[in-house]
Motif scaffolding. Structure first.
Motif, PDB file in Angstrom:
ATOM      1  N   TYR A   9       1.182  -1.206   0.151  1.00 50.50           N
ATOM      2  CA  TYR A   9      -0.427  -0.415   0.539  1.00 50.50           C
ATOM      3  C   TYR A   9       0.388   1.442   0.045  1.00 50.50           C
ATOM      4  CZ  TYR A   9      -3.231   3.938   1.481  1.00 50.50           C
ATOM      5  OH  TYR A   9      -4.004   4.744   1.878  1.00 50.50           O
ATOM      6  N   THR A  10       0.390   2.389  -0.685  1.00 51.31           N
ATOM      7  CA  THR A  10       0.846   3.247  -0.694  1.00 51.31           C
ATOM      8  C   THR A  10       0.233   4.697  -0.542  1.00 51.31           C
ATOM      9  OG1 THR A  10       2.943   4.327  -0.863  1.00 51.31           O
ATOM     10  CG2 THR A  10       1.936   3.529  -2.808  1.00 51.31           C
ATOM     11  N   GLN A  11       0.297   5.830   0.044  1.00 50.00           N
ATOM     12  CA  GLN A  11      -0.037   7.398  -0.272  1.00 50.00           C
ATOM     13  C   GLN A  11       0.973   7.687  -1.073  1.00 50.00           C
ATOM     14  OE1 GLN A  11      -1.324   8.787   3.147  1.00 50.00           O
ATOM     15  NE2 GLN A  11      -3.680   8.551   2.261  1.00 50.00           N
ATOM     16  N   TRP A  90       0.738   3.200  10.929  1.00 53.95           N
ATOM     17  CA  TRP A  90       0.053   3.765  11.454  1.00 53.95           C
ATOM     18  C   TRP A  90      -0.208   4.508  13.274  1.00 53.95           C
ATOM     19  CZ3 TRP A  90      -4.518   4.641   7.110  1.00 53.95           C
ATOM     20  CH2 TRP A  90      -3.697   4.843   5.417  1.00 53.95           C
ATOM     21  N   PHE A  91       0.249   5.146  13.431  1.00 57.50           N
ATOM     22  CA  PHE A  91      -0.227   5.156  15.008  1.00 57.50           C
ATOM     23  C   PHE A  91       0.140   3.709  15.600  1.00 57.50           C
ATOM     24  CE2 PHE A  91      -3.285   7.817  13.010  1.00 57.50           C
ATOM     25  CZ  PHE A  91      -3.064   9.370  13.670  1.00 57.50           C
ATOM     26  N   LEU A  92       1.413   3.803  15.320  1.00 63.17           N
ATOM     27  CA  LEU A  92       2.357   2.454  15.934  1.00 63.17           C
ATOM     28  C   LEU A  92       1.237   0.726  15.420  1.00 63.17           C
ATOM     29  CD1 LEU A  92       2.548   4.126  19.599  1.00 63.17           C
ATOM     30  CD2 LEU A  92       4.454   4.419  17.304  1.00 63.17           C
ATOM     31  N   THR A 162       8.287  17.968   9.965  1.00 61.20           N
ATOM     32  CA  THR A 162       8.434  16.975   8.562  1.00 61.20           C
ATOM     33  C   THR A 162       6.820  15.943   8.567  1.00 61.20           C
ATOM     34  OG1 THR A 162      10.549  15.601   9.021  1.00 61.20           O
ATOM     35  CG2 THR A 162      11.053  17.432   8.331  1.00 61.20           C
ATOM     36  N   VAL A 163       6.984  15.282   9.092  1.00 66.53           N
ATOM     37  CA  VAL A 163       6.078  14.002   8.889  1.00 66.53           C
ATOM     38  C   VAL A 163       4.641  14.885   8.983  1.00 66.53           C
ATOM     39  CG1 VAL A 163       5.360  13.649  10.993  1.00 66.53           C
ATOM     40  CG2 VAL A 163       4.868  11.834   9.096  1.00 66.53           C
ATOM     41  N   LEU A 164       4.856  15.599   9.665  1.00 62.45           N
ATOM     42  CA  LEU A 164       3.771  16.367   9.744  1.00 62.45           C
ATOM     43  C   LEU A 164       2.676  17.905   8.964  1.00 62.45           C
ATOM     44  CD1 LEU A 164       3.167  17.181  13.634  1.00 62.45           C
ATOM     45  CD2 LEU A 164       1.287  15.521  12.559  1.00 62.45           C
ATOM     46  N   ARG A 181      14.267  16.903   3.832  1.00 63.99           N
ATOM     47  CA  ARG A 181      13.845  16.697   3.384  1.00 63.99           C
ATOM     48  C   ARG A 181      12.546  15.237   4.256  1.00 63.99           C
ATOM     49  NH1 ARG A 181      14.887  13.424  -2.274  1.00 63.99           N
ATOM     50  NH2 ARG A 181      16.342  12.452  -1.116  1.00 63.99           N
ATOM     51  N   TYR A 182      11.759  14.783   3.959  1.00 60.74           N
ATOM     52  CA  TYR A 182      11.301  13.813   5.302  1.00 60.74           C
ATOM     53  C   TYR A 182      11.483  12.487   4.267  1.00 60.74           C
ATOM     54  CZ  TYR A 182       7.544  11.061   6.807  1.00 60.74           C
ATOM     55  OH  TYR A 182       7.270   9.583   7.801  1.00 60.74           O
ATOM     56  N   GLY A 183      11.072  11.604   4.583  1.00 62.12           N
ATOM     57  CA  GLY A 183      11.188  10.219   4.115  1.00 62.12           C
ATOM     58  C   GLY A 183      12.222   9.622   3.717  1.00 62.12           C
TER      59      GLY A 183
HETATM   60  C1  LIG Z   1      -2.656   7.846   9.503  1.00 56.97           C
HETATM   61  C2  LIG Z   1      -0.560   7.972   9.596  1.00 56.97           C
HETATM   62  C3  LIG Z   1      -0.061   7.788  11.065  1.00 56.97           C
HETATM   63  C4  LIG Z   1       1.360   7.527  10.818  1.00 56.97           C
HETATM   64  N1  LIG Z   1       2.230   6.624  11.960  1.00 56.97           N
HETATM   65  C5  LIG Z   1       3.217   6.709  11.989  1.00 56.97           C
HETATM   66  C6  LIG Z   1       4.009   6.072  13.242  1.00 56.97           C
HETATM   67  O1  LIG Z   1       3.399   5.242  14.411  1.00 56.97           O
HETATM   68  N2  LIG Z   1       5.253   5.709  13.383  1.00 56.97           N
HETATM   69  C7  LIG Z   1       5.986   5.852  11.938  1.00 56.97           C
HETATM   70  O2  LIG Z   1       6.965   5.776  11.867  1.00 56.97           O
HETATM   71  N3  LIG Z   1       4.704   6.757  11.593  1.00 56.97           N
HETATM   72  C8  LIG Z   1       4.068   7.499  10.836  1.00 56.97           C
HETATM   73  N4  LIG Z   1       3.214   7.617  10.059  1.00 56.97           N
HETATM   74  C9  LIG Z   1       4.199   7.824   9.046  1.00 56.97           C
HETATM   75  C10 LIG Z   1       3.950   7.414   7.603  1.00 56.97           C
HETATM   76  O3  LIG Z   1       4.987   5.478   8.031  1.00 56.97           O
HETATM   77  C11 LIG Z   1       4.732   7.268   6.307  1.00 56.97           C
HETATM   78  O4  LIG Z   1       4.004   8.546   6.277  1.00 56.97           O
HETATM   79  C12 LIG Z   1       4.832   6.683   4.971  1.00 56.97           C
HETATM   80  O5  LIG Z   1       6.576   6.860   4.875  1.00 56.97           O
HETATM   81  C13 LIG Z   1       4.492   6.865   4.127  1.00 56.97           C
HETATM   82  O6  LIG Z   1       4.726   6.109   2.813  1.00 56.97           O
HETATM   83  P1  LIG Z   1       3.842   6.235   1.876  1.00 56.97           P
HETATM   84  O7  LIG Z   1       4.264   7.264   0.698  1.00 56.97           O
HETATM   85  O8  LIG Z   1       4.216   4.121   1.294  1.00 56.97           O
HETATM   86  O9  LIG Z   1       2.180   6.166   2.003  1.00 56.97           O
HETATM   87  C14 LIG Z   1       1.979   7.668   9.680  1.00 56.97           C
HETATM   88  C15 LIG Z   1       1.309   8.189   8.899  1.00 56.97           C
HETATM   89  C16 LIG Z   1      -0.281   8.266   8.904  1.00 56.97           C
HETATM   90  C17 LIG Z   1      -0.925   8.822   7.369  1.00 56.97           C
END
Ligand SMILES: Cc1cc2nc3c(=O)[nH]c(=O)nc-3n(C[C@H](O)[C@H](O)[C@H](O)COP(=O)(O)O)c2cc1C
Length: 309
Positions: A9-11, A90-92, A162-164, A181-183
């Motif tokens: 899955y990826t967003q 997502w949220f652990l 950066t994640v937010l 940069r995030y990621g």
């Molecule tokens: C709803 C939500 C909750 C997240 N919770 C976590 C988390 O608990 N721990 C973490 O390391 N990253 C968390 N993230 C960050 C995601 O793991 C990160 O956005 C991911 O690298 C995006 O990957 P994608 O582009 O393949 O979807 C969360 C992201 C989202 C959208």
């Protein structure tokens, strides 16, 4: 010919970047066929997320409640030699789309008796999600033979910002002109094909026994002591708060909006305040309880599930 199934899955494409980097050695090699299965929720999830949407997915995600998915493109009766799952915590907890797949009848058929490698991409906290993954795979009679993690390399506080910005504003680089940069990191992406080669060797020999050890040696399973402590707090508290929110109303309902909003304020604030404190504690902890700490880190770097009794 060996057949590989890649479920992911990826967003925003981070998971696909990680998967493509690891699987590079297989591309163009006629000894292997790869079926990519992108998991698609029936109701598409938002990106970038509105603040309220982002925190509203918390309760059901933590509780592991599945939702409906689009039909898969793969033939469920096909017999794969290896299954790779690319996912995010997502949220652990396991992100809801992948968790929904793991609870489906299709997963029961496709994963039964299969060797599975997980490829995680996240900010930096994946331990709790992977514990749940281990349980799901046990329930499906699948064998977890490898786990690779792609984490953001910034400090916990920097990546909190950066994640937010990434999730809520869709800004990946240079947020406010100062943030990195995030990621997933370019360095990891460049090194990842080496992991693909290790996977290929294991697959050829049909022996995955040494794979995880080699992945760890390549430094692709990041477990940091301060984050281990911090996640532990979250994993204990999140289910309680998830129940507190979901008791008040169903997903997206107006009734629970107040409790969701409080969570949206408390969580980033708690990380902000606790992060420096926990970093200090984690530096002292090895002095006070070194053996226990080492054991914990070693536990999360391997693939079996701890018995809790
Ligand atoms: C709803 C939500 C909750 C997240 N919770 C976590 C988390 O608990 N721990 C973490 O390391 N990253 C968390 N993230 C960050 C995601 O793991 C990160 O956005 C991911 O690298 C995006 O990957 P994608 O582009 O393949 O979807 C969360 C992201 C989202 C959208």
């Amino acid at each position: 010919m060996k057949k590989i199934l890649v479920i992911y899955y990826t967003q925003t494409g981070q998971a696909k970047l990680a998967l493509d980097a690891v699987l590079k050695p297989f591309i163009g090699n006629s000894e292997y066929s790869i079926h990519y299965e992108l998991i698609k929720p029936k109701t598409q999830l938002p990106y970038p997320w509105k603040y309220s949407e982002f925190f509203d997915v918390f309760p059901e995600n933590v509780q592991g409640v599945p939702f409906e998915l689009e039909p898969l493109t793969v033939n469920q009766n096909e017999n794969f030699d290896l299954v790779i799952i690319g996912y995010q915590p997502w949220f652990l907890s396991i992100c809801r789309p992948i968790n929904s797949f793991l609870l489906s009848d299709e997963a029961k058929k496709l994963l039964n008796n299969k060797s599975v490698i997980t490829i995680i991409n996240c900010r930096n906290m994946w331990l709790g999600a992977q514990e749940k993954m281990k349980q799901r795979l046990l329930d499906l009679n699948a064998k977890l033979v490898g786990n690779i993690t792609f984490v953001d390399k910034s400090s916990n506080l920097t990546s909190l910002v950066t994640v937010l910005a990434f999730e809520l504003k869709g800004v990946k680089e240079n947020y406010m002109g100062i943030f990195p940069r995030y990621g997933v990191s370019d360095k990891d992406l460049e090194a990842a094909p080496e992991l693909g080669k290790l996977i290929e060797t294991s697959l050829k020999q049909n022996n995955f026994e040494k794979l995880q050890q080699l992945i760890v040696m390549k430094d692709f399973v990041t477990v940091k002591s301060n984050l281990l402590l911090m996640e532990g707090r979250g994993r204990a508290l999140f289910p309680l708060y998830a129940n507190y929110v979901s008791k008040k109303g169903t997903a997206s309902s107006a009734e629970r909006r107040g409790r969701v909003r409080i969570f949206g304020i408390v969580l980033p604030t708690a990380i902000l305040i606790l992060s420096p404190i926990i970093t200090i504690v984690s530096r002292l902890a090895p002095l006070l309880a070194g053996a226990k700490f080492k054991k914990e880190i070693a536990y999360y770097k391997q693939n079996s599930l701890r018995r809790t009794s």
